[in-house]
Structures are given as structure tokens and as C-alpha cells.
Scaffold this motif. Structure first.
Motif, PDB file in Angstrom:
ATOM      1  N   GLU A  66      21.287  -1.298  26.275  1.00 51.27           N
ATOM      2  CA  GLU A  66      20.976  -2.170  25.148  1.00 51.27           C
ATOM      3  C   GLU A  66      19.463  -2.244  25.039  1.00 51.27           C
ATOM      4  O   GLU A  66      18.776  -2.471  26.037  1.00 51.27           O
ATOM      5  N   MET A  67      18.963  -2.027  23.833  1.00 50.54           N
ATOM      6  CA  MET A  67      17.524  -2.073  23.576  1.00 50.54           C
ATOM      7  C   MET A  67      17.239  -3.141  22.544  1.00 50.54           C
ATOM      8  O   MET A  67      17.943  -3.234  21.532  1.00 50.54           O
ATOM      9  N   GLN A  68      16.207  -3.931  22.797  1.00 52.25           N
ATOM     10  CA  GLN A  68      15.721  -4.872  21.789  1.00 52.25           C
ATOM     11  C   GLN A  68      14.676  -4.145  20.967  1.00 52.25           C
ATOM     12  O   GLN A  68      13.721  -3.585  21.509  1.00 52.25           O
ATOM     13  N   ILE A  69      14.865  -4.124  19.666  1.00 51.19           N
ATOM     14  CA  ILE A  69      13.946  -3.429  18.763  1.00 51.19           C
ATOM     15  C   ILE A  69      12.609  -4.169  18.718  1.00 51.19           C
ATOM     16  O   ILE A  69      12.571  -5.374  18.479  1.00 51.19           O
ATOM     17  N   VAL A  70      11.528  -3.431  18.954  1.00 50.40           N
ATOM     18  CA  VAL A  70      10.183  -3.974  18.796  1.00 50.40           C
ATOM     19  C   VAL A  70       9.625  -3.528  17.451  1.00 50.40           C
ATOM     20  O   VAL A  70       9.090  -4.323  16.686  1.00 50.40           O
ATOM     21  N   THR A  71       9.770  -2.243  17.140  1.00 47.10           N
ATOM     22  CA  THR A  71       9.304  -1.719  15.855  1.00 47.10           C
ATOM     23  C   THR A  71      10.114  -0.488  15.467  1.00 47.10           C
ATOM     24  O   THR A  71      10.636   0.225  16.327  1.00 47.10           O
ATOM     25  N   LEU A  72      10.197  -0.248  14.168  1.00 45.05           N
ATOM     26  CA  LEU A  72      10.810   0.963  13.628  1.00 45.05           C
ATOM     27  C   LEU A  72       9.703   1.733  12.914  1.00 45.05           C
ATOM     28  O   LEU A  72       9.197   1.276  11.889  1.00 45.05           O
ATOM     29  N   LYS A  73       9.335   2.872  13.463  1.00 49.36           N
ATOM     30  CA  LYS A  73       8.256   3.681  12.881  1.00 49.36           C
ATOM     31  C   LYS A  73       8.807   4.489  11.707  1.00 49.36           C
ATOM     32  O   LYS A  73       9.964   4.922  11.712  1.00 49.36           O
ATOM     33  N   ASP A  74       7.963   4.729  10.704  1.00 50.97           N
ATOM     34  CA  ASP A  74       8.368   5.520   9.544  1.00 50.97           C
ATOM     35  C   ASP A  74       8.414   7.013   9.851  1.00 50.97           C
ATOM     36  O   ASP A  74       9.233   7.732   9.298  1.00 50.97           O
ATOM     37  N   GLU A  75       7.528   7.453  10.722  1.00 50.10           N
ATOM     38  CA  GLU A  75       7.487   8.867  11.088  1.00 50.10           C
ATOM     39  C   GLU A  75       7.969   9.027  12.525  1.00 50.10           C
ATOM     40  O   GLU A  75       7.463   8.357  13.436  1.00 50.10           O
ATOM     41  N   PHE A  76       8.957   9.910  12.700  1.00 47.81           N
ATOM     42  CA  PHE A  76       9.522  10.201  14.009  1.00 47.81           C
ATOM     43  C   PHE A  76      10.076  11.624  13.966  1.00 47.81           C
ATOM     44  O   PHE A  76      10.239  12.198  12.884  1.00 47.81           O
ATOM     45  N   PRO A  77      10.340  12.230  15.116  1.00 56.04           N
ATOM     46  CA  PRO A  77      10.689  13.659  15.144  1.00 56.04           C
ATOM     47  C   PRO A  77      11.822  14.087  14.213  1.00 56.04           C
ATOM     48  O   PRO A  77      11.764  15.168  13.640  1.00 56.04           O
ATOM     49  N   GLU A  78      12.855  13.279  14.037  1.00 62.42           N
ATOM     50  CA  GLU A  78      13.996  13.699  13.211  1.00 62.42           C
ATOM     51  C   GLU A  78      14.071  12.952  11.882  1.00 62.42           C
ATOM     52  O   GLU A  78      15.132  12.897  11.256  1.00 62.42           O
ATOM     53  N   ASP A  79      12.936  12.425  11.414  1.00 61.03           N
ATOM     54  CA  ASP A  79      12.944  11.660  10.161  1.00 61.03           C
ATOM     55  C   ASP A  79      13.347  12.503   8.957  1.00 61.03           C
ATOM     56  O   ASP A  79      13.833  11.978   7.965  1.00 61.03           O
ATOM     57  N   ALA A 101      17.684   7.827  27.307  1.00 61.55           N
ATOM     58  CA  ALA A 101      18.095   6.898  26.250  1.00 61.55           C
ATOM     59  C   ALA A 101      16.909   6.506  25.377  1.00 61.55           C
ATOM     60  O   ALA A 101      16.995   6.499  24.142  1.00 61.55           O
ATOM     61  N   ILE A 102      15.773   6.225  26.016  1.00 59.60           N
ATOM     62  CA  ILE A 102      14.564   5.848  25.280  1.00 59.60           C
ATOM     63  C   ILE A 102      14.054   7.028  24.451  1.00 59.60           C
ATOM     64  O   ILE A 102      13.705   6.868  23.278  1.00 59.60           O
ATOM     65  N   ARG A 103      14.010   8.218  25.056  1.00 59.26           N
ATOM     66  CA  ARG A 103      13.524   9.407  24.335  1.00 59.26           C
ATOM     67  C   ARG A 103      14.408   9.728  23.142  1.00 59.26           C
ATOM     68  O   ARG A 103      13.915   9.937  22.033  1.00 59.26           O
ATOM     69  N   GLU A 104      15.722   9.766  23.347  1.00 60.99           N
ATOM     70  CA  GLU A 104      16.643  10.100  22.256  1.00 60.99           C
ATOM     71  C   GLU A 104      16.588   9.064  21.142  1.00 60.99           C
ATOM     72  O   GLU A 104      16.636   9.406  19.963  1.00 60.99           O
ATOM     73  N   THR A 105      16.473   7.799  21.513  1.00 64.94           N
ATOM     74  CA  THR A 105      16.370   6.741  20.506  1.00 64.94           C
ATOM     75  C   THR A 105      15.120   6.927  19.666  1.00 64.94           C
ATOM     76  O   THR A 105      15.160   6.808  18.429  1.00 64.94           O
ATOM     77  N   TRP A 106      14.009   7.261  20.299  1.00 60.61           N
ATOM     78  CA  TRP A 106      12.766   7.528  19.569  1.00 60.61           C
ATOM     79  C   TRP A 106      12.930   8.740  18.661  1.00 60.61           C
ATOM     80  O   TRP A 106      12.634   8.679  17.470  1.00 60.61           O
ATOM     81  N   GLU A 107      13.393   9.866  19.219  1.00 62.44           N
ATOM     82  CA  GLU A 107      13.474  11.108  18.446  1.00 62.44           C
ATOM     83  C   GLU A 107      14.390  10.973  17.234  1.00 62.44           C
ATOM     84  O   GLU A 107      14.079  11.476  16.157  1.00 62.44           O
ATOM     85  N   GLU A 108      15.534  10.304  17.416  1.00 56.83           N
ATOM     86  CA  GLU A 108      16.535  10.252  16.351  1.00 56.83           C
ATOM     87  C   GLU A 108      16.351   9.110  15.362  1.00 56.83           C
ATOM     88  O   GLU A 108      16.827   9.204  14.233  1.00 56.83           O
ATOM     89  N   SER A 109      15.665   8.027  15.783  1.00 57.00           N
ATOM     90  CA  SER A 109      15.608   6.865  14.892  1.00 57.00           C
ATOM     91  C   SER A 109      14.220   6.286  14.668  1.00 57.00           C
ATOM     92  O   SER A 109      14.056   5.436  13.801  1.00 57.00           O
ATOM     93  N   GLY A 110      13.233   6.685  15.477  1.00 65.16           N
ATOM     94  CA  GLY A 110      11.910   6.091  15.348  1.00 65.16           C
ATOM     95  C   GLY A 110      11.839   4.683  15.878  1.00 65.16           C
ATOM     96  O   GLY A 110      10.890   3.956  15.614  1.00 65.16           O
ATOM     97  N   CYS A 111      12.849   4.283  16.656  1.00 65.08           N
ATOM     98  CA  CYS A 111      12.883   2.937  17.223  1.00 65.08           C
ATOM     99  C   CYS A 111      12.104   2.906  18.526  1.00 65.08           C
ATOM    100  O   CYS A 111      12.293   3.746  19.400  1.00 65.08           O
ATOM    101  N   VAL A 112      11.239   1.916  18.633  1.00 64.96           N
ATOM    102  CA  VAL A 112      10.508   1.634  19.871  1.00 64.96           C
ATOM    103  C   VAL A 112      10.953   0.246  20.293  1.00 64.96           C
ATOM    104  O   VAL A 112      10.978  -0.684  19.480  1.00 64.96           O
ATOM    105  N   GLY A 113      11.335   0.117  21.553  1.00 63.59           N
ATOM    106  CA  GLY A 113      11.818  -1.167  22.010  1.00 63.59           C
ATOM    107  C   GLY A 113      11.828  -1.282  23.508  1.00 63.59           C
ATOM    108  O   GLY A 113      11.215  -0.475  24.211  1.00 63.59           O
TER     109      GLY A 113
END
Length: 184
Positions: free
Chosen positions: A135-148, A79-91
């Protein structure tokens, strides 16, 4: 915060995917990512149709399955990996929302499991996917991520996200959203 390394490229392919031994459904994990005040959820456009909005999720791979001491299985790593790859969300994962079955007809059939034909000639199939949602609490949304390069993202209220998921014909993802602590 997640200890998953923020890769520069997304994993692709299904050779390492995990399937349910019971139903043959593909095991998928994802996150309902909420702002700290719970007023908005992060939505991404589908890679298959940029006009459809969904939550970040994707297939669980063999090396991501964590068996807990009580025998339960934890899919949060995916869940954490897919969220990062698809949205750039870290939380931070703050809750497990359970699992929801995707009952849309299968795209491809896992030949280990067959349709059942009931006496009223209705074809019943096992779920296409089994979604394990956190459920993830958003800490930051990065501008650059694998599927940006192929995904847009937006923050939406419950009502906006609900309508997006209805329009995208994703009742299983809508159920996950309803289970979250987003302000309704």
C-alpha cells in the motif's frame, strides 16, 4: 518517500525476471496507491487493452530482491519502480498487503514445472504469477513518466475500482485492493 531514482525510461524484457523456485510463477510486485484520506485509489489502463483498468505492478528483477535479516524477502523496490514507470506516482509505502497468486492459465509455460492431471481429469497448473502488493500513500502524481505515452490513469472510489477490476477479470488485483485501507 521512496528513494528510487525516477527513471525517464521503463525497464523492458524478461531476461532478468525472478521466478518462484517452488511453483515457477513469475514474481510480480505492485502498489495499491491511495489518496491521503483513503477515499480513492490510483488506477491505470492496461498496456495490452486500454479499456481495462488495473493497479500498477510488474516483474521483479534480480537486482531488486532484498533479503531481510529475518530471511524474508522484500520486493518493495520493484513495487516503487513499477508504480513510477506505469503511473508517475511518487509516494510512501505504508503497508505490505501480502501476496496473491494469479491463477489464470499461463500464457507461456515455464518448462521446469508441468501440469498435474488429477484423477477426475482436471488439469491443475501452478500460478501464472505471484503478486507481492504494497500500500502506497500518494505524495504526488507527475505529468511526465516513462509510460505516459501508453497509459492513462484515474483516481477511483473502492466501488469504481472494484468494478474496473471485475470487468478486467483480475480477481488477484481485486483481492489486493480489498486488503488495503481504502474506504469501503
Amino acid at each position: 518517500m521512496s528513494d528510487i531514482t525516477q527513471s525517464k525510461v521503463a525497464r523492458v524484457g524478461r531476461e532478468n525476471q525472478v521466478y518462484s523456485e517452488k511453483s515457477g510463477a513469475r514474481i510480480v510486485a505492485g502498489c495499491v496507491c491511495l489518496t491521503t484520506d483513503h477515499s480513492k485509489v490510483l488506477m491505470i489502463n492496461s498496456s495490452a487493452d486500454r479499456n481495462k483498468w488495473i493497479i500498477p505492478k510488474g516483474g521483479v528483477e534480480n537486482d531488486e530482491v532484498i533479503v531481510q535479516s529475518d530471511g524474508s524477502i522484500d520486493y518493495s523496490k520493484t513495487a516503487i519502480r513499477e508504480t513510477w514507470e506505469e503511473s508517475g506516482c511518487v509516494g510512501e509505502i505504508v503497508a505490505k498487503l501480502g501476496f496473491v497468486e494469479d491463477m489464470r492459465p499461463p500464457k507461456e509455460w515455464n518448462n521446469n514445472f508441468k501440469n498435474e492431471i488429477h484423477t477426475d481429469n482436471v488439469i491443475v497448473h501452478p500460478p501464472r504469477s505471484e503478486f507481492h502488493i504494497y500500500e502506497m500513500q500518494i505524495v504526488t502524481l507527475k505529468d511526465e513518466f516513462p509510460e505516459d505515452h501508453k497509459r492513462n490513469r484515474k483516481l477511483a472510489t473502492f466501488e469504481e475500482a472494484q468494478q474496473d477490476l471485475i470487468n478486467s477479470q483480475r480477481p488477484e488485483l481485486l483481492e489486493a485492493l480489498k486488503r488495503s485501507s481504502i474506504l469501503k
